[in-house]
Design an enzyme around this catalytic site. Structure first.
Site, short mmCIF file in Angstrom:
data_model
loop_
_atom_site.label_atom_id
_atom_site.label_comp_id
_atom_site.label_asym_id
_atom_site.label_seq_id
_atom_site.Cartn_x
_atom_site.Cartn_y
_atom_site.Cartn_z
N HIS A 1 -4.05 -14.45 -7.51
CA HIS A 1 -4.26 -13.37 -8.48
C HIS A 1 -3.32 -13.48 -9.67
O HIS A 1 -3.10 -12.49 -10.38
CB HIS A 1 -4.11 -12.01 -7.79
CG HIS A 1 -5.24 -11.70 -6.88
ND1 HIS A 1 -5.18 -10.75 -5.90
CD2 HIS A 1 -6.49 -12.23 -6.81
CE1 HIS A 1 -6.35 -10.71 -5.25
NE2 HIS A 1 -7.14 -11.60 -5.78
N THR B 1 -1.20 -7.28 4.12
CA THR B 1 -2.27 -6.93 3.19
C THR B 1 -3.24 -5.96 3.86
O THR B 1 -3.51 -6.04 5.06
CB THR B 1 -3.02 -8.17 2.66
OG1 THR B 1 -4.05 -7.76 1.77
CG2 THR B 1 -3.61 -9.02 3.77
N GLU C 1 0.68 -1.91 9.88
CA GLU C 1 -0.25 -1.07 10.67
C GLU C 1 -1.62 -1.74 10.63
O GLU C 1 -1.80 -2.75 9.93
CB GLU C 1 -0.35 0.32 10.04
CG GLU C 1 -0.96 0.28 8.65
CD GLU C 1 -0.31 1.21 7.65
OE1 GLU C 1 0.39 2.15 8.06
OE2 GLU C 1 -0.47 0.96 6.45
N ALA D 1 7.23 -6.71 8.12
CA ALA D 1 7.17 -8.17 7.92
C ALA D 1 8.54 -8.81 8.13
O ALA D 1 8.64 -9.93 8.66
CB ALA D 1 6.66 -8.46 6.51
C1 BV8 Z 1 -14.09 -10.80 -8.04
C2 BV8 Z 1 -3.65 -8.44 -9.34
C3 BV8 Z 1 -16.07 -11.77 -8.84
C4 BV8 Z 1 -3.48 -7.35 -10.34
C5 BV8 Z 1 -5.35 -7.57 -7.85
C6 BV8 Z 1 -17.69 -4.14 -3.27
C7 BV8 Z 1 -17.58 -4.91 -2.14
C8 BV8 Z 1 -16.84 -6.09 -2.15
C9 BV8 Z 1 -16.19 -6.50 -3.30
C10 BV8 Z 1 -16.29 -5.72 -4.41
C11 BV8 Z 1 -17.05 -4.55 -4.42
N1 BV8 Z 1 -16.96 -4.01 -5.65
C12 BV8 Z 1 -16.18 -4.82 -6.43
C13 BV8 Z 1 -15.79 -5.85 -5.70
C14 BV8 Z 1 -14.97 -6.96 -6.11
C15 BV8 Z 1 -13.50 -6.56 -6.20
C16 BV8 Z 1 -13.04 -5.82 -4.97
O1 BV8 Z 1 -12.81 -6.40 -3.94
N2 BV8 Z 1 -12.94 -4.49 -5.11
C17 BV8 Z 1 -12.47 -3.68 -3.99
C18 BV8 Z 1 -11.67 -2.50 -4.53
C19 BV8 Z 1 -13.68 -3.24 -3.18
N3 BV8 Z 1 -12.79 -7.80 -6.30
C20 BV8 Z 1 -12.62 -8.36 -7.50
O2 BV8 Z 1 -12.97 -7.85 -8.55
C21 BV8 Z 1 -12.01 -9.75 -7.50
N4 BV8 Z 1 -12.80 -10.59 -8.32
O3 BV8 Z 1 -14.67 -10.33 -7.10
O4 BV8 Z 1 -14.67 -11.59 -8.97
C22 BV8 Z 1 -16.50 -12.74 -9.85
C23 BV8 Z 1 -17.54 -13.60 -9.52
C24 BV8 Z 1 -17.98 -14.50 -10.46
C25 BV8 Z 1 -17.39 -14.55 -11.71
C26 BV8 Z 1 -16.34 -13.69 -12.02
C27 BV8 Z 1 -15.89 -12.76 -11.09
C28 BV8 Z 1 -10.63 -9.79 -8.11
C29 BV8 Z 1 -9.72 -8.86 -7.37
C30 BV8 Z 1 -8.29 -9.08 -7.86
C31 BV8 Z 1 -7.72 -7.78 -8.41
N5 BV8 Z 1 -6.30 -7.96 -8.67
N6 BV8 Z 1 -4.06 -7.83 -8.07
C32 BV8 Z 1 -2.17 -6.62 -10.13
O5 BV8 Z 1 -1.34 -7.01 -9.28
O6 BV8 Z 1 -2.00 -5.64 -10.86
S1 BV8 Z 1 -5.75 -6.73 -6.44
C33 BV8 Z 1 -4.40 -6.17 -5.59
O7 BV8 Z 1 -4.86 -5.35 -4.51
C34 BV8 Z 1 -3.64 -7.25 -4.84
O8 BV8 Z 1 -3.52 -8.43 -5.56
C35 BV8 Z 1 -4.39 -7.46 -3.58
O9 BV8 Z 1 -5.37 -8.46 -3.72
C36 BV8 Z 1 -5.15 -6.18 -3.40
C37 BV8 Z 1 -4.81 -5.56 -2.09
O10 BV8 Z 1 -3.48 -5.22 -2.14
P1 BV8 Z 1 -2.50 -5.60 -0.93
O11 BV8 Z 1 -1.74 -6.78 -1.36
O12 BV8 Z 1 -3.23 -5.70 0.34
O13 BV8 Z 1 -1.59 -4.32 -0.98
P2 BV8 Z 1 -1.96 -2.88 -0.39
O14 BV8 Z 1 -0.99 -1.91 -0.97
O15 BV8 Z 1 -3.43 -2.62 -0.50
O16 BV8 Z 1 -1.64 -3.05 1.17
C38 BV8 Z 1 -0.33 -3.36 1.57
C39 BV8 Z 1 -0.40 -3.62 3.07
O17 BV8 Z 1 0.90 -3.98 3.49
C40 BV8 Z 1 -0.81 -2.38 3.84
O18 BV8 Z 1 -1.75 -2.77 4.83
C41 BV8 Z 1 0.49 -1.91 4.48
O19 BV8 Z 1 0.29 -1.37 5.78
C42 BV8 Z 1 1.25 -3.20 4.62
N7 BV8 Z 1 2.71 -3.03 4.56
C43 BV8 Z 1 3.42 -2.13 3.84
N8 BV8 Z 1 4.73 -2.32 4.09
C44 BV8 Z 1 4.84 -3.36 4.95
C45 BV8 Z 1 3.55 -3.82 5.24
N9 BV8 Z 1 3.32 -4.85 6.09
C46 BV8 Z 1 4.40 -5.43 6.64
N10 BV8 Z 1 5.67 -5.06 6.40
C47 BV8 Z 1 5.93 -4.02 5.57
N11 BV8 Z 1 7.19 -3.65 5.34
#
Ligand code: BV8
Length: 236
Positions: free
Chosen positions: A112, A179, A206, A222
Site C-alpha cells: 500500500h 490485521t 483478537e 504482537a
Molecule cells: C482495490 C493505505 C481495485 C492508506 C489502505 C467490497 C468488497 C470487497 C472489496 C471492496 C468492496 N468495496 C470496495 C472494495 C475494495 C477496497 C476494500 O477492500 N474496501 C473495504 C473497506 C471493503 N479495496 C481497495 O480499494 C483496494 N484497491 O481494490 O483496487 C482495482 C482493480 C483494478 C484497477 C484498479 C483498482 C486498495 C485498498 C488500499 C487502501 N489503503 N492503506 C493509508 O494508510 O492511509 S487500507 C488500510 O486499512 C491498511 O493499509 C490496511 O490494508 C487496511 C486494514 O487495516 P489494518 O492494517 O488491518 O488495520 P486495522 O486497524 O483495520 O486492524 C488492526 C488489527 O490489528 C486489528 O485486528 C487489531 O485487533 C489488531 N491489533 C491491534 N493492536 C494489536 C493488534 N494485533 C497484535 N498486537 C497488537 N498490539
C-alpha cells in the site's frame, strides 16, 4: 501447526497491529486513525481531488509521527527471521511506516505504498520524502508542483500484486500478523493460500474478520506472539 521441517518458503502479511505497540494508531480501533476522518474523506483519489489540503494534512501529520516512533519486539523478531531464514521469505506489509526496515528486515514489500516517498503526478517519479506536502513543493525531478503521498488509496491498485501471488504459489506457510482482514485484496490472501494448499497462521490481538479461514489463530499482542512464533520456527 505442522512441524517446521516441511516449511521452506514463508509469506507474512502485516497490518497496523504490528506497529500498534510502537505507538502508531491503527485504523479501526477506538480513537484510531479513521476515527477523526471518514475513510472516504481522506484515503481516496476523489477525496484528494475534492479537498487536497485535508488529505495532504492528514498524511503530513502521519508522515511526521512515524519518524518519532521506534520498532517494537514484533518488528525485531521478523527482522531476526529475515536474517536467519535460509528459505524464501517475503514480508508483505499493508503498513506505510518503515518500522520493518528500521528493525533490519530486508525482504519487505509495501503493497500500500509508503509515507516516506512522494509521488509526482506529472512525471510519475517517486522520490524519498520526509517533509510536508501541504506547501506543494516542487517535484525534485521535473520541478512541477504535483506531488502526492505515495500511498495506495481505496479504488487504487495495490503495488506488486504479481510478485505477491507468485510468492504465495511457492509458499509452505502464510502468516497474517496484526490485521483486521477488512480490506481487499490483502484480506483475501488467506483464501488464496488455502486454495493453494498453503498452511495458514494468524497472530492478532483478537479475532479478525478472517480468523475462521486460518488453520490456526493465536490471540495476543504482537510484541509477545511474534517473538514466540519466530523462536518456534527458527529455534527448532
Ligand atoms: C482495490 C493505505 C481495485 C492508506 C489502505 C467490497 C468488497 C470487497 C472489496 C471492496 C468492496 N468495496 C470496495 C472494495 C475494495 C477496497 C476494500 O477492500 N474496501 C473495504 C473497506 C471493503 N479495496 C481497495 O480499494 C483496494 N484497491 O481494490 O483496487 C482495482 C482493480 C483494478 C484497477 C484498479 C483498482 C486498495 C485498498 C488500499 C487502501 N489503503 N492503506 C493509508 O494508510 O492511509 S487500507 C488500510 O486499512 C491498511 O493499509 C490496511 O490494508 C487496511 C486494514 O487495516 P489494518 O492494517 O488491518 O488495520 P486495522 O486497524 O483495520 O486492524 C488492526 C488489527 O490489528 C486489528 O485486528 C487489531 O485487533 C489488531 N491489533 C491491534 N493492536 C494489536 C493488534 N494485533 C497484535 N498486537 C497488537 N498490539
Amino acid at each position: 501447526m505442522a512441524d517446521r521441517s516441511d516449511i521452506r518458503n514463508i509469506v507474512i502479511l502485516t497490518g497496523a497491529g504490528v506497529s500498534a505497540e510502537s505507538g502508531i494508531d491503527t485504523f479501526r480501533a477506538e480513537g484510531g486513525l479513521w476515527e477523526q476522518h471518514r475513510v472516504e474523506d481522506v484515503a481516496t483519489p476523489e477525496a484528494f481531488e475534492r479537498d487536497p489540503e485535508l488529505v495532504l494534512r492528514f498524511y503530513d501529520m502521519r508522515r511526521e509521527a512515524i519518524q518519532t516512533k521506534q520498532p517494537n519486539p514484533a518488528h525485531e523478531a521478523l527482522a531476526k527471521l529475515d536474517r536467519e531464514w535460509s528459505g524464501e521469505l517475503l514480508i508483505v506489509t499493508q503498513n506505510v511506516d518503515d518500522l520493518h526496515e528500521r528493525a533490519g528486515a530486508n525482504r519487505v514489500l509495501h503493497m500500500h505504498g509508503t509515507h516516506l516517498n512522494a509521488w509526482c503526478t506529472a512525471c510519475d517519479i517517486r522520490s524519498p520524502w520526509r517533509g510536508t506536502l501541504i506547501d506543494r513543493p516542487a517535484c525534485p525531478d521535473c520541478g512541477e508542483k504535483a506531488l502526492r503521498p505515495d500511498v495506495v488509496w481505496f479504488g487504487e491498485m495495490p503495488y506488486e500484486m504479481d510478485r505477491i501471488f507468485a510468492a504465495l504459489r511457492e509458499a509452505d506457510l502464510f502468516v497474517s500478523i496484526g490485521t483486521s482482514g477488512a480490506v481487499y485484496p490483502a484480506a483475501g490472501f488467506v483464501r488464496n493460500a488455502r486454495d493453494l494448499g498453503v498452511q495458514t497462521l494468524e497472530l492478532n490481538l483478537e479475532a479478525s474478520q478472517g480468523s475462521h479461514w486460518f488453520d490456526e489463530s493465536r490471540h495476543g499482542p504482537a510484541s509477545v506472539l511474534v517473538p514466540e512464533w519466530v523462536e518456534e520456527i527458527v529455534g527448532r
